[in-house]
Design a protein around this motif. Structure first.
Motif, PDB file in Angstrom:
ATOM      1  N   ASN A  94       0.865  -1.172   0.000  1.00  0.00           N
ATOM      2  CA  ASN A  94       0.000   0.000   0.000  1.00  0.00           C
ATOM      3  C   ASN A  94       0.903   1.224   0.000  1.00  0.00           C
ATOM      4  N   ILE A  95       0.682   2.110  -0.950  1.00  0.00           N
ATOM      5  CA  ILE A  95       1.520   3.294  -1.109  1.00  0.00           C
ATOM      6  C   ILE A  95       0.688   4.526  -0.784  1.00  0.00           C
ATOM      7  N   ALA A  96       1.180   5.331   0.127  1.00  0.00           N
ATOM      8  CA  ALA A  96       0.442   6.489   0.622  1.00  0.00           C
ATOM      9  C   ALA A  96       1.118   7.796   0.214  1.00  0.00           C
ATOM     10  N   GLU A  97       0.377   8.881   0.377  1.00  0.00           N
ATOM     11  CA  GLU A  97       0.916  10.200   0.062  1.00  0.00           C
ATOM     12  C   GLU A  97       2.104  10.509   0.976  1.00  0.00           C
ATOM     13  N   GLY A  98       3.147  11.059   0.385  1.00  0.00           N
ATOM     14  CA  GLY A  98       4.329  11.427   1.150  1.00  0.00           C
ATOM     15  C   GLY A  98       5.328  10.308   1.326  1.00  0.00           C
ATOM     16  N   GLN A  99       5.002   9.098   0.889  1.00  0.00           N
ATOM     17  CA  GLN A  99       5.909   7.973   1.055  1.00  0.00           C
ATOM     18  C   GLN A  99       7.156   8.161   0.206  1.00  0.00           C
ATOM     19  N   SER A 100       8.306   7.859   0.774  1.00  0.00           N
ATOM     20  CA  SER A 100       9.577   7.983   0.063  1.00  0.00           C
ATOM     21  C   SER A 100      10.157   6.606  -0.211  1.00  0.00           C
ATOM     22  N   ILE A 101      10.664   6.423  -1.410  1.00  0.00           N
ATOM     23  CA  ILE A 101      11.246   5.147  -1.809  1.00  0.00           C
ATOM     24  C   ILE A 101      12.668   5.413  -2.291  1.00  0.00           C
TER      25      ILE A 101
END
Length: 312
Positions: A69-76
């Motif tokens: 699950n990828i959310a707003e603000g997530q950094s990869i």
């Protein structure tokens, strides 16, 4: 203040203010993909790119379920010290250990673009993720890379923000929603090849085209046509096939400078037109595919029945 128009650049799937950038560089592949793999080729891509992406409420990862699950603000964190940051309007690239390493940046940007397209697709704001074989290749490469950084195995089914993805027969990542839609679309096409099972929109289309070609014929011929439709249950004006009637009409229009009335005004002229249609079916101008041959066989049955009803 002069407003700036936004156009879609089909080669990069980005917005551009320069209309010249909307030229398609890979037309042959574009046409092939558009006709074979896209459900909605007229999707408003400008609107899709402007619409906020529907993201997960919180980030999570399950290697057991091969889902993320990828959310707003997530950094990869990806190659070369680059960082992908997810926003509701796309995926941004920042950082980088070596500002002169262009190749590393291009790879990170490719991942960002691919992930943004997948997130839009998973969230339902973008139906298509590519418009050419080259673009699909870049998308697949980008998704494969970014998912590996997230710990997702793309060699088997995986889930992003609740949407399941798998590789189709062409080796492209296809969402479960797209698979379902494709199956429904194929079923709709199959139904619309018939008259009995066609939807109301298709029946209205058949009636509209029929009325154009039969506008000058006797009422008895119109009645015979309708009886033939119901008896054979064959749609002579399928969206994925050019009818022999249409071919002959266009040819006559060209030869006469504007007269495309094939059937004329009498029973005799109608029967003569049907003879031309049947003759062309038996002797097509070019080689036909197996699918086209099946269509022509049904056409032959339709016009043979129609001729018998008109001659009664």
């Amino acid at each position: 203040m002069q407003s700036i128009s936004s156009y879609i650049n089909p080669n990069t799937r980005g917005l551009t203010s320069n209309y010249k950038n909307t030229a398609i560089k890979d037309k042959e592949a574009y046409n092939g993909v558009m006709s074979q793999h896209l459900l909605n080729p007229v999707e408003d891509l400008v609107q899709a790119l402007k619409t906020p992406i529907k993201l997960a409420k919180s980030a999570s990862l399950s290697r057991q379920n091969n889902s993320v699950n990828i959310a707003e603000g997530q950094s990869i964190r990806v190659n070369g010290g680059h960082v992908l940051t997810v926003t509701t309007h796309g995926v941004e690239v920042s950082g980088g250990d070596n500002p002169y390493d262009t190749e590393s940046y291009v790879k990170a940007q490719r991942m960002a673009d691919a992930l943004a397209s997948m997130l839009r697709n998973a969230g339902g704001t973008m139906t298509t993720v590519a418009h050419s074989k080259e673009e699909y290749a870049r998308y697949i490469e980008g998704i494969t890379d970014v998912m590996s950084y997230l710990g997702i195995d793309t060699s088997k089914d995986f889930t992003v923000n609740g949407m399941r993805y798998s590789k189709n027969k062409d080796g492209w990542y296809e969402s479960e929603a797209n698979s379902d839609a494709q199956a429904a679309y194929e079923q709709l096409k199959a139904n619309n090849r018939t008259y009995q099972f066609a939807d109301e929109k298709t029946k209205k289309q058949i009636a509209y085209i029929r009325d154009y070609y039969l506008q000058t014929v006797p009422e008895s011929v119109k009645a015979a046509w309708q009886e033939t439709l119901e008896e054979t249950s064959f749609n002579p004006f399928q969206t994925d096939a050019v009818s022999t009637l249409t071919q002959l009409s266009v040819e006559q229009d060209f030869l006469t400078g504007g007269d495309d009335n094939i059937f004329g005004e009498t029973k005799e002229s109608c029967l003569a037109a049907i003879d031309k249609i049947l003759e062309r079916i038996e002797n097509p101008l070019a080689a036909v595919t197996e699918e086209r041959a099946a269509y022509l066989q049904q056409e032959k049955e339709f016009y043979t029945v129609l001729a018998s009803k008109i001659g009664e």
